[in-house]
Design an enzyme around this catalytic site. Structure first.
Site, PDB file in Angstrom:
ATOM      1  N   TYR A  88      -0.534 -11.102  11.763  1.00  0.00           N
ATOM      2  CA  TYR A  88      -0.071 -10.709  13.048  1.00  0.00           C
ATOM      3  C   TYR A  88      -0.706  -9.648  13.752  1.00  0.00           C
ATOM      4  O   TYR A  88      -0.376  -9.455  15.079  1.00  0.00           O
ATOM      5  CB  TYR A  88       1.418 -10.737  13.073  1.00  0.00           C
ATOM      6  CG  TYR A  88       2.255 -12.042  12.959  1.00  0.00           C
ATOM      7  CD1 TYR A  88       1.514 -13.420  12.674  1.00  0.00           C
ATOM      8  CD2 TYR A  88       3.422 -12.016  12.914  1.00  0.00           C
ATOM      9  CE1 TYR A  88       2.080 -14.511  12.768  1.00  0.00           C
ATOM     10  CE2 TYR A  88       4.289 -13.294  12.502  1.00  0.00           C
ATOM     11  CZ  TYR A  88       3.392 -14.482  12.638  1.00  0.00           C
ATOM     12  OH  TYR A  88       4.334 -15.690  12.492  1.00  0.00           O
ATOM     13  N   CYS A 138       6.721  14.207 -10.523  1.00  0.00           N
ATOM     14  CA  CYS A 138       7.320  14.916  -9.148  1.00  0.00           C
ATOM     15  C   CYS A 138       8.446  15.848  -9.627  1.00  0.00           C
ATOM     16  O   CYS A 138       8.516  17.191  -9.131  1.00  0.00           O
ATOM     17  CB  CYS A 138       7.648  14.039  -8.160  1.00  0.00           C
ATOM     18  SG  CYS A 138       6.325  13.302  -7.359  1.00  0.00           S
ATOM     19  N   CYS A 194       9.447  10.589  -9.035  1.00  0.00           N
ATOM     20  CA  CYS A 194       9.135  10.135 -10.650  1.00  0.00           C
ATOM     21  C   CYS A 194       9.145  11.626 -11.221  1.00  0.00           C
ATOM     22  O   CYS A 194       9.312  12.645 -10.911  1.00  0.00           O
ATOM     23  CB  CYS A 194       7.833   9.788 -10.230  1.00  0.00           C
ATOM     24  SG  CYS A 194       6.424  10.791 -10.275  1.00  0.00           S
ATOM     25  N   ASN A 214      -4.851   7.180   4.416  1.00  0.00           N
ATOM     26  CA  ASN A 214      -4.378   6.471   5.590  1.00  0.00           C
ATOM     27  C   ASN A 214      -2.711   6.702   5.653  1.00  0.00           C
ATOM     28  O   ASN A 214      -2.189   6.478   4.696  1.00  0.00           O
ATOM     29  CB  ASN A 214      -4.699   5.046   5.517  1.00  0.00           C
ATOM     30  CG  ASN A 214      -4.272   4.521   6.690  1.00  0.00           C
ATOM     31  OD1 ASN A 214      -5.296   4.336   7.791  1.00  0.00           O
ATOM     32  ND2 ASN A 214      -3.571   3.797   6.883  1.00  0.00           N
ATOM     33  N   GLU A 215      -2.287   7.486   6.909  1.00  0.00           N
ATOM     34  CA  GLU A 215      -1.277   7.744   7.103  1.00  0.00           C
ATOM     35  C   GLU A 215      -0.315   8.233   6.025  1.00  0.00           C
ATOM     36  O   GLU A 215       0.617   7.649   5.356  1.00  0.00           O
ATOM     37  CB  GLU A 215      -0.570   6.445   7.688  1.00  0.00           C
ATOM     38  CG  GLU A 215      -1.075   6.212   9.401  1.00  0.00           C
ATOM     39  CD  GLU A 215      -0.551   4.964   9.940  1.00  0.00           C
ATOM     40  OE1 GLU A 215       0.245   4.163   9.252  1.00  0.00           O
ATOM     41  OE2 GLU A 215      -0.648   4.841  11.352  1.00  0.00           O
ATOM     42  N   ARG A 251       0.899  -1.121   0.039  1.00  0.00           N
ATOM     43  CA  ARG A 251       0.057  -0.099  -0.084  1.00  0.00           C
ATOM     44  C   ARG A 251       0.943   1.172  -0.063  1.00  0.00           C
ATOM     45  O   ARG A 251       2.118   0.980   0.108  1.00  0.00           O
ATOM     46  CB  ARG A 251      -0.837  -0.124   1.113  1.00  0.00           C
ATOM     47  CG  ARG A 251      -0.272   0.105   2.516  1.00  0.00           C
ATOM     48  CD  ARG A 251      -1.338   0.184   3.798  1.00  0.00           C
ATOM     49  NE  ARG A 251      -0.386  -0.156   4.951  1.00  0.00           N
ATOM     50  CZ  ARG A 251      -0.848   0.051   6.317  1.00  0.00           C
ATOM     51  NH1 ARG A 251      -2.237   0.010   6.290  1.00  0.00           N
ATOM     52  NH2 ARG A 251      -0.251  -0.080   7.037  1.00  0.00           N
ATOM     53  N   CYS A 296       2.018   7.849  -6.452  1.00  0.00           N
ATOM     54  CA  CYS A 296       2.656   9.214  -6.455  1.00  0.00           C
ATOM     55  C   CYS A 296       1.431  10.177  -6.405  1.00  0.00           C
ATOM     56  O   CYS A 296       0.541  10.271  -7.130  1.00  0.00           O
ATOM     57  CB  CYS A 296       3.161   9.405  -7.834  1.00  0.00           C
ATOM     58  SG  CYS A 296       3.758  11.217  -8.270  1.00  0.00           S
ATOM     59  N   CYS A 302       8.389  10.968  -3.145  1.00  0.00           N
ATOM     60  CA  CYS A 302       8.336  10.341  -4.592  1.00  0.00           C
ATOM     61  C   CYS A 302       9.327  10.840  -5.548  1.00  0.00           C
ATOM     62  O   CYS A 302       9.583  12.316  -5.371  1.00  0.00           O
ATOM     63  CB  CYS A 302       6.981  10.388  -5.228  1.00  0.00           C
ATOM     64  SG  CYS A 302       6.855   9.635  -6.834  1.00  0.00           S
ATOM     65  N   GLU A 313      -6.545   4.925  15.489  1.00  0.00           N
ATOM     66  CA  GLU A 313      -6.137   3.530  15.865  1.00  0.00           C
ATOM     67  C   GLU A 313      -5.331   3.485  17.197  1.00  0.00           C
ATOM     68  O   GLU A 313      -4.387   4.095  17.259  1.00  0.00           O
ATOM     69  CB  GLU A 313      -5.208   3.262  14.829  1.00  0.00           C
ATOM     70  CG  GLU A 313      -5.886   3.303  13.458  1.00  0.00           C
ATOM     71  CD  GLU A 313      -4.778   2.886  12.322  1.00  0.00           C
ATOM     72  OE1 GLU A 313      -3.710   2.262  12.497  1.00  0.00           O
ATOM     73  OE2 GLU A 313      -5.123   3.250  11.222  1.00  0.00           O
ATOM     74  N   GLU A 328      -1.183  -8.342   7.486  1.00  0.00           N
ATOM     75  CA  GLU A 328      -1.461  -8.109   8.945  1.00  0.00           C
ATOM     76  C   GLU A 328      -2.048  -9.065   9.569  1.00  0.00           C
ATOM     77  O   GLU A 328      -2.803  -8.830  10.862  1.00  0.00           O
ATOM     78  CB  GLU A 328      -1.953  -6.790   9.021  1.00  0.00           C
ATOM     79  CG  GLU A 328      -0.953  -5.351   8.586  1.00  0.00           C
ATOM     80  CD  GLU A 328      -1.326  -4.457   9.002  1.00  0.00           C
ATOM     81  OE1 GLU A 328      -2.581  -3.925   9.405  1.00  0.00           O
ATOM     82  OE2 GLU A 328      -0.531  -3.247   8.958  1.00  0.00           O
TER      83      GLU A 328
HETATM   84  C1  GLA Z   1      -1.229   1.787  10.693  1.00  0.00           C
HETATM   85  C2  GLA Z   1      -2.273   1.738   9.598  1.00  0.00           C
HETATM   86  C3  GLA Z   1      -3.310   0.629  10.011  1.00  0.00           C
HETATM   87  C4  GLA Z   1      -2.789  -0.555  10.199  1.00  0.00           C
HETATM   88  C5  GLA Z   1      -1.863  -0.604  11.488  1.00  0.00           C
HETATM   89  C6  GLA Z   1      -1.345  -1.822  11.841  1.00  0.00           C
HETATM   90  O1  GLA Z   1      -1.238   2.594  11.600  1.00  0.00           O
HETATM   91  O2  GLA Z   1      -2.761   2.879   9.608  1.00  0.00           O
HETATM   92  O3  GLA Z   1      -4.140   0.468   8.587  1.00  0.00           O
HETATM   93  O4  GLA Z   1      -1.814  -1.071   9.400  1.00  0.00           O
HETATM   94  O5  GLA Z   1      -0.838   0.588  11.375  1.00  0.00           O
HETATM   95  O6  GLA Z   1      -0.101  -2.014  11.120  1.00  0.00           O
HETATM   96 ZN    ZN Z   2       5.753  11.226  -7.991  1.00  0.00          ZN
END
Ligand code: GLA
Ligand code: ZN
Length: 657
Positions: free
Chosen positions: A345, A152, A149, A141-142, A103, A107, A147, A295, A343
């Site tokens: 684990y 960029c 490329c 997400n996060e 994930r 870019c 980049c 989270e 994930e």
């Molecule tokens: C991050 C992500 C989540 C998940 C957790 C645990 O914080 O935002 O999607 O991947 O880590 O790895």
């Molecule tokens: Zn790029």
């Protein structure tokens, strides 16, 4: 108060959803975040949308009184998209494009990717506009990464042109006379592929700023669509605390309604409570406002290797600590541990088998406590009379030129934070642009890149009565990462009443004896990493070096300036010295803990019109007895408490005075 879990209904048979909702409800859960990785489920083929499954999941949840935060799924582009548009892949610093199968592999400046982003975000926003159970949005997400490329490179040139207006100005700002780097066309300017090559520091800094801006811009693209289709709902993003160094988080927070972040205290080892506190305070400081934890760790964590299982009581303790520092909602990652994928684990509240066990019961216990206490707490504000100034520009500058193998801006910053945290001093973490006038003490460690207007505001702050601590490598660079044309600490030397006569870069943290004197008393400490040999110009010497060729020379000075005091710490002292320095300043400037407590107990104060809330968190290994005086109601237990209160290890009392 919102209390919740990250939920992935697409990972489980639909027949299970109702049972999940019932179990959630029984644990006091009233919100879930969903869909942030479900792009291909929502758009199985380009332009063909399927929200029916998500509608049904939301219906089940809403039927049990659970609201929903929807994530836009752009962190995980579909395989069909990346197969037909490989130019969307992020290119790493070694010029290798990422491939499919994980994930955050896109870019942010690529126009094709941005078109696809617009389509999925608009489709989601249009479909869920006005939905009564959907209370807000999380974008992507996060965010992070950089980049390299071709898209960029072009975007960087446009960014530079907007910033400098002309190549003459850029060449002058960066000092491109060095090594014959004078640019005669925008498209001659490279990206600073590092490898073994050293680039112009002005170029390196601007590339980092540009890449940070690229994500801010990509986020804005999504915000505008969400606001257009579904106005009136909050829009947030899940940040990564103090530790994440690649984005200017103040900029990323600016366009959002609210900050949220992801707190994993026991991932690679157990993080010290002070470092969790620093992360919370940093996140609160991004918008000077309360935040969500989107989270919160709820089980043993890891992707290929597992960390320790949260000890009994740790999940509630982390939850209450987050709330103490300004969280107005806690969402656990994740509801149930996934049986497949990268994930497997990474555990949630429930294990793979979906059976509620100890961790579920701990979550449910806090859920019950929050049903009683939450609404009194939400919206109240953390009170702080001391602040630390966090400069992302300086961080970027040090990433490019780390000084030596042991210097770390983050470690220096953390050491000052921890000294004040140990004394239970309420702290804000603020940007260089913040209004400082409400603080009695401001610590600005190693503000390496210090624009003149920030220096001016620091002077005004001290002149009006504030106490400032700054440290070696402050005021070294102008905003273009060019060394100032003044004796160091450059624009801070008048304020600090000191100049740097010479300096020494050391490769050890405890290389030099440091002797305190004057107001700090006579005691011996160690310092290292960096030595500024100081020459006071009006400042009082409060510590000197005790070894090497600078033995006897000034190391730390204090300067009365206007109504205030400016301390310059010319080295990286050990924690014992920082502790003595902070104790002296707190006494001089009358900054105290909200309550005197035994070691190991953290105290944080939140205030609202409803009164003063004192969070007492026992992070020590054993019971601690706290004298709460006349006391009041403990919002956690619901009991009235007064006098000496015994708090077990990992126990929490929230006193409503
Ligand atoms: C991050 C992500 C989540 C998940 C957790 C645990 O914080 O935002 O999607 O991947 O880590 O790895
Ligand atoms: Zn790029």
């Amino acid at each position: 108060m919102y209390y919740g879990a990250d939920y992935y209904p697409e990972h489980w048979p639909e027949a299970r959803w109702t049972e999940d909702a019932v179990l959630m409800r029984e644990a006091g859960i009233n919100v879930v975040r969903m869909a942030e990785f479900a792009w291909t489920r929502m758009e199985p083929r380009e332009g063909t949308f399927d929200f029916a499954w998500l509608d049904r999941a939301i219906d089940v949840l809403a039927g049990h009184g659970i609201d929903v935060v929807l994530g836009t799924p752009t962190a995980t582009p579909p395989a069909w998209l990346m197969r037909s548009h490989p130019e969307c892949f992020l290119v790493e610093e070694d010029r290798r494009p990422l491939t499919f199968g994980h994930r955050r592999n896109y870019c942010p400046t690529n126009s094709t990717y941005r078109d696809h982003t617009r389509r999925i975000v608009a489709a989601m926003a249009e479909h869920y506009a006005g939905h009564p159970a959907v209370i807000g949005w999380q974008i992507d997400n996060e965010f992070g990464d950089r980049c390299y490329c071709d898209s960029c490179v072009r975007a960087f040139h446009i960014w530079l042109e907007a910033r400098y207006g002309s190549l003459e100005r850029l060449n002058a700002a960066w000092g491109t006379d060095f090594w014959s780097h004078i640019y005669t066309a925008w498209n001659e300017i490279p990206l600073p592929w590092s490898g073994s090559h050293t680039h112009n520091p002005g170029l390196a800094l601007d590339y980092r700023r540009f890449m940070s801006d690229a994500y801010v811009d990509y986020q804005r693209l999504q915000i505008e669509i969400l606001r257009q289709y579904d106005p009136g709902k909050f829009i947030t993003h899940n940040f990564m605390g103090f530790g994440y160094p690649k984005l200017n988080y103040y900029d990323l927070a600016q366009d959002l309604d609210m900050v949220a972040w992801d707190n994993y205290p026991r991932f690679q080892g157990l993080r010290h409570a002070s470092m969790l506190a620093l992360a919370h305070d940093t996140m609160r400081g991004l918008k000077s406002a309360n935040f969500w934890v989107m989270e919160e760790q709820s089980g043993p964590a890891g992707q290929t290797q597992l960390g320790k299982t949260p000890r009994p009581g740790e999940i509630p303790f982390w939850t209450w600590q987050a709330i103490a520092h300004g969280a107005d909602a806690i969402v656990y990652f994740r509801w149930r541990t996934c049986r497949f994928g990268a994930e497997e684990y990474w555990h949630g509240i429930l294990d793979h088998d979906g059976v509620p066990r100890r961790r579920y019961r701990e979550v449910a216990k806090v859920g019950a406590q929050l049903q009683r206490a939450g609404d009194v707490i939400v919206g109240s504000r953390v009170k702080a009379r001391a602040a630390l100034l966090l400069s992302y520009d300086s961080r970027f500058g040090f990433q490019n030129q780390p000084l030596n193998s042991v210097f770390s801006y983050e470690r220096v910053f953390e050491s000052y934070y921890r000294a004040l945290w140990n004394r239970n001093i309420g702290l804000d973490v603020v940007s260089p642009d913040a209004d400082l006038s409400d603080y009695a003490i401001v610590i600005a460690p190693s503000v390496y890149i210090l624009p003149e207007d920030v220096a001016r505001r620091l002077r005004e702050y001290v002149s009006a009565g504030g106490a400032l601590v700054t440290s070696c490598r402050s005021g070294v660079m102008d905003e273009h990462n060019v060394v100032v044309n003044q004796t160091l600490p450059g624009p801070l030397s008048e304020l600090c009443g000191v100049v740097v006569d010479e300096y020494d870069s050391l490769d050890s943290v405890d290389a030099v004896v440091l002797r305190a004197e004057g107001p700090l008393g006579d005691a011996q400490f160690m310092s290292g990493v960096w030595v500024d040999v100081l020459e006071p110009q009006g400042a009082e010497v409060i510590a000197r070096y005790g070894s090497d060729y600078y033995a006897g020379q000034p190391a730390v000075t204090a300067h009365r300036f206007g109504e205030g005091l400016a301390v310059y710490v010319g080295t990286v002292p050990d924690v014992a010295f920082i502790d003595v320095l902070c104790r002296w300043l707190c006494e001089e400037f009358d900054v105290r803990a909200p309550l005197d407590v035994p070691d190991g107990v953290e105290v944080v104060e939140r205030n609202s019109d409803a009164g003063r809330l004192l969070f007492l968190l026992n992070g020590a290994g054993g019971e601690r007895v706290v004298d709460v005086g006349v006391g009041g109601e403990d919002l956690v237990s619901g009991d009235m408490v007064a006098g000496h209160v015994a708090i077990p290890s990992l126990g929490v009392v929230v006193l409503r005075a």
